[in-house]
Design a protein around this motif. Structure first.
Motif, PDB file in Angstrom:
ATOM      1  N   ASN A  59       0.842  -1.187   0.000  1.00 16.28           N
ATOM      2  CA  ASN A  59       0.000   0.000   0.000  1.00 16.28           C
ATOM      3  C   ASN A  59       0.882   1.244   0.000  1.00 16.28           C
ATOM      4  N   ASN A  62      -1.145   8.367  -1.320  1.00 17.22           N
ATOM      5  CA  ASN A  62      -1.376   8.954  -2.645  1.00 17.22           C
ATOM      6  C   ASN A  62      -0.216   9.843  -3.091  1.00 17.22           C
ATOM      7  N   SER A  63       0.417  10.496  -2.135  1.00 12.59           N
ATOM      8  CA  SER A  63       1.490  11.435  -2.459  1.00 12.59           C
ATOM      9  C   SER A  63       2.739  10.759  -3.029  1.00 12.59           C
ATOM     10  N   LYS A  65       2.501   7.434  -4.655  1.00 18.07           N
ATOM     11  CA  LYS A  65       2.140   6.397  -5.636  1.00 18.07           C
ATOM     12  C   LYS A  65       2.780   6.682  -6.983  1.00 18.07           C
ATOM     13  N   ASP A 107      -6.099  -0.373   3.812  1.00 22.03           N
ATOM     14  CA  ASP A 107      -6.305   1.065   3.667  1.00 22.03           C
ATOM     15  C   ASP A 107      -6.678   1.746   4.981  1.00 22.03           C
TER      16      ASP A 107
END
Length: 129
Positions: A59, A62-63, A65, A107
């Motif tokens: 996982n 978002n910053s 990915k 998540d």
């Protein structure tokens, strides 16, 4: 608790790459989910990436990915965080943490510090020209 040690931090120019390593003295990390957190200046610590027990799930925040990858080398007893296309906002102290929870990388959990029982002291990453 494990004695976790991070290494590989340093100064890098924007757009550059670094690989961080996480190891535990005298222990294999295979039985643990491993997560990388970071704390930027003036900000709270945040979850960056996680690899589950058995390596079946990873996982990412978002910053990061598409720029960061996480992997485990069981033979060397090390978990790596490969960081590419680094930005100044990636500047932070990076911490490695271990959890025995099988859902630790989900998540809802991988950003929660209370899920992870053992922590390293961190390694500084500075992205600057």
């Amino acid at each position: 608790q494990l004695n976790i040690v991070e290494s590989g931090g340093g100064l890098v120019q924007p757009g550059g790459s670094l690989t961080l390593s996480c190891a535990a003295s005298g222990f294999t990390l295979d039985s643990y989910a491993i997560s990388w957190f970071r704390r930027a200046p003036g900000k709270e610590r945040e979850g960056v990436s996680c690899i589950s027990i058995g390596d079946s799930y990873v996982n990412f925040a978002n910053s990061v990915k598409g720029r960061f990858t996480i992997s485990r080398d069981s033979a060397k007893k090390v978990v790596y965080l490969q960081m590419n296309s680094l930005k100044p906002e990636d500047t932070a102290i990076y911490f490695c943490a271990a959890s025995t929870a099988r859902s630790a990388c989900g998540d809802m959990y991988f950003r929660r510090e209370d899920i992870f029982e053992s922590w390293g002291r961190g390694t500084q990453v500075t992205v600057s020209s």
